[in-house]
Write a protein that holds these residues in place. Structure first.
Motif, mmCIF file in Angstrom:
data_model
loop_
_atom_site.group_PDB
_atom_site.id
_atom_site.type_symbol
_atom_site.label_atom_id
_atom_site.label_comp_id
_atom_site.label_asym_id
_atom_site.label_seq_id
_atom_site.Cartn_x
_atom_site.Cartn_y
_atom_site.Cartn_z
ATOM 1 N N GLY A 44 0.831 -1.209 0.000
ATOM 2 C CA GLY A 44 0.000 0.000 0.000
ATOM 3 C C GLY A 44 0.852 1.239 0.000
ATOM 4 N N ASP A 45 0.674 2.104 1.019
ATOM 5 C CA ASP A 45 1.351 3.401 1.017
ATOM 6 C C ASP A 45 2.812 3.332 1.430
ATOM 7 O OD1 ASP A 45 0.242 4.840 4.207
ATOM 8 O OD2 ASP A 45 1.204 2.959 3.729
ATOM 9 N N GLY A 46 3.287 2.195 1.890
ATOM 10 C CA GLY A 46 4.684 2.075 2.281
ATOM 11 C C GLY A 46 5.013 2.826 3.556
ATOM 12 N N GLY A 47 4.029 3.058 4.411
ATOM 13 C CA GLY A 47 4.244 3.808 5.641
ATOM 14 C C GLY A 47 5.301 3.212 6.540
ATOM 15 N N ALA A 48 5.340 1.882 6.628
ATOM 16 C CA ALA A 48 6.345 1.234 7.472
ATOM 17 C C ALA A 48 7.744 1.469 6.921
ATOM 18 C CB ALA A 48 6.055 -0.264 7.584
ATOM 19 N N VAL A 49 7.877 1.421 5.602
ATOM 20 C CA VAL A 49 9.176 1.664 4.980
ATOM 21 C C VAL A 49 9.595 3.107 5.226
ATOM 22 C CG1 VAL A 49 10.444 1.744 2.791
ATOM 23 C CG2 VAL A 49 8.877 -0.145 3.258
ATOM 24 N N SER A 50 8.649 4.031 5.155
ATOM 25 C CA SER A 50 8.965 5.435 5.423
ATOM 26 C C SER A 50 9.473 5.611 6.846
ATOM 27 C CB SER A 50 7.728 6.315 5.220
ATOM 28 O OG SER A 50 7.336 6.301 3.868
ATOM 29 N N THR A 51 8.868 4.906 7.788
ATOM 30 C CA THR A 51 9.303 4.989 9.181
ATOM 31 C C THR A 51 10.722 4.443 9.324
ATOM 32 O OG1 THR A 51 7.036 4.756 9.945
ATOM 33 C CG2 THR A 51 8.755 4.292 11.539
ATOM 34 N N VAL A 52 11.019 3.353 8.653
ATOM 35 C CA VAL A 52 12.366 2.777 8.694
ATOM 36 C C VAL A 52 13.363 3.776 8.125
ATOM 37 C CG1 VAL A 52 13.861 0.964 7.756
ATOM 38 C CG2 VAL A 52 11.586 0.384 8.615
ATOM 39 N N ILE A 53 13.022 4.404 7.008
ATOM 40 C CA ILE A 53 13.914 5.386 6.382
ATOM 41 C C ILE A 53 14.122 6.573 7.311
ATOM 42 C CG2 ILE A 53 14.123 7.037 4.485
ATOM 43 C CD1 ILE A 53 12.752 4.902 2.698
ATOM 44 N N GLU A 54 13.059 7.049 7.930
ATOM 45 C CA GLU A 54 13.186 8.170 8.878
ATOM 46 C C GLU A 54 14.122 7.804 10.029
ATOM 47 O OE1 GLU A 54 9.290 9.349 10.181
ATOM 48 O OE2 GLU A 54 8.618 9.714 8.138
ATOM 49 N N ASN A 55 13.967 6.596 10.565
ATOM 50 C CA ASN A 55 14.831 6.157 11.669
ATOM 51 C C ASN A 55 16.286 6.054 11.227
ATOM 52 O OD1 ASN A 55 12.725 6.039 13.494
ATOM 53 N ND2 ASN A 55 12.318 3.876 13.133
ATOM 54 N N LEU A 56 16.509 5.555 10.018
ATOM 55 C CA LEU A 56 17.874 5.468 9.501
ATOM 56 C C LEU A 56 18.488 6.855 9.322
ATOM 57 C CD1 LEU A 56 17.487 2.601 6.871
ATOM 58 C CD2 LEU A 56 18.870 2.524 8.951
ATOM 59 N N LEU A 57 17.689 7.791 8.816
ATOM 60 C CA LEU A 57 18.197 9.150 8.626
ATOM 61 C C LEU A 57 18.520 9.827 9.951
ATOM 62 C CD1 LEU A 57 15.895 10.370 5.719
ATOM 63 C CD2 LEU A 57 18.339 9.835 5.592
ATOM 64 N N LEU A 58 17.692 9.585 10.968
ATOM 65 C CA LEU A 58 17.972 10.131 12.296
ATOM 66 C C LEU A 58 19.257 9.542 12.865
ATOM 67 C CD1 LEU A 58 14.407 10.165 13.910
ATOM 68 C CD2 LEU A 58 15.828 12.145 13.367
ATOM 69 N N ARG A 59 19.411 8.231 12.707
ATOM 70 C CA ARG A 59 20.633 7.565 13.190
ATOM 71 C C ARG A 59 21.858 8.101 12.447
ATOM 72 N NH1 ARG A 59 23.776 6.047 16.886
ATOM 73 N NH2 ARG A 59 25.031 4.226 16.450
ATOM 74 N N LYS A 60 21.700 8.307 11.137
ATOM 75 C CA LYS A 60 22.806 8.826 10.334
ATOM 76 C C LYS A 60 23.216 10.216 10.821
ATOM 77 C CE LYS A 60 24.077 9.819 5.555
ATOM 78 N NZ LYS A 60 23.674 9.716 4.147
#
Length: 66
Positions: free
Chosen positions: A8-24
């Motif tokens: 669907g909207d890929g919301g879970a993937v977006s959350t993973v990407i956001e978390n990775l960017l914060l960690r980065k």
């Protein structure tokens, strides 16, 4: 069990990407203050892993139309 690759909207993937960017961001800040070569190497290795994960998650999936 919920998959991190939601359909669907890929919301879970977006959350993973956001978390990775914060960690980065945090790692980049740590890199600026790292004292030892060993610490810098560890941080740079983690940054490489995050970049690889981000590249993988940013690829279009099958039938994505990109």
């Amino acid at each position: 069990m919920t998959s991190i690759f939601a359909s669907g909207d890929g919301g879970a993937v977006s959350t993973v990407i956001e978390n990775l960017l914060l960690r980065k961001q945090k790692l980049v800040e740590e890199l600026e203050t790292a004292q030892s070569v060993e610490d810098r190497d560890k941080i740079e290795h983690q940054l490489e892993q995050i970049n690889t994960a981000l590249d993988f998650l940013d690829r279009p999936g099958p039938g994505d139309g990109r």
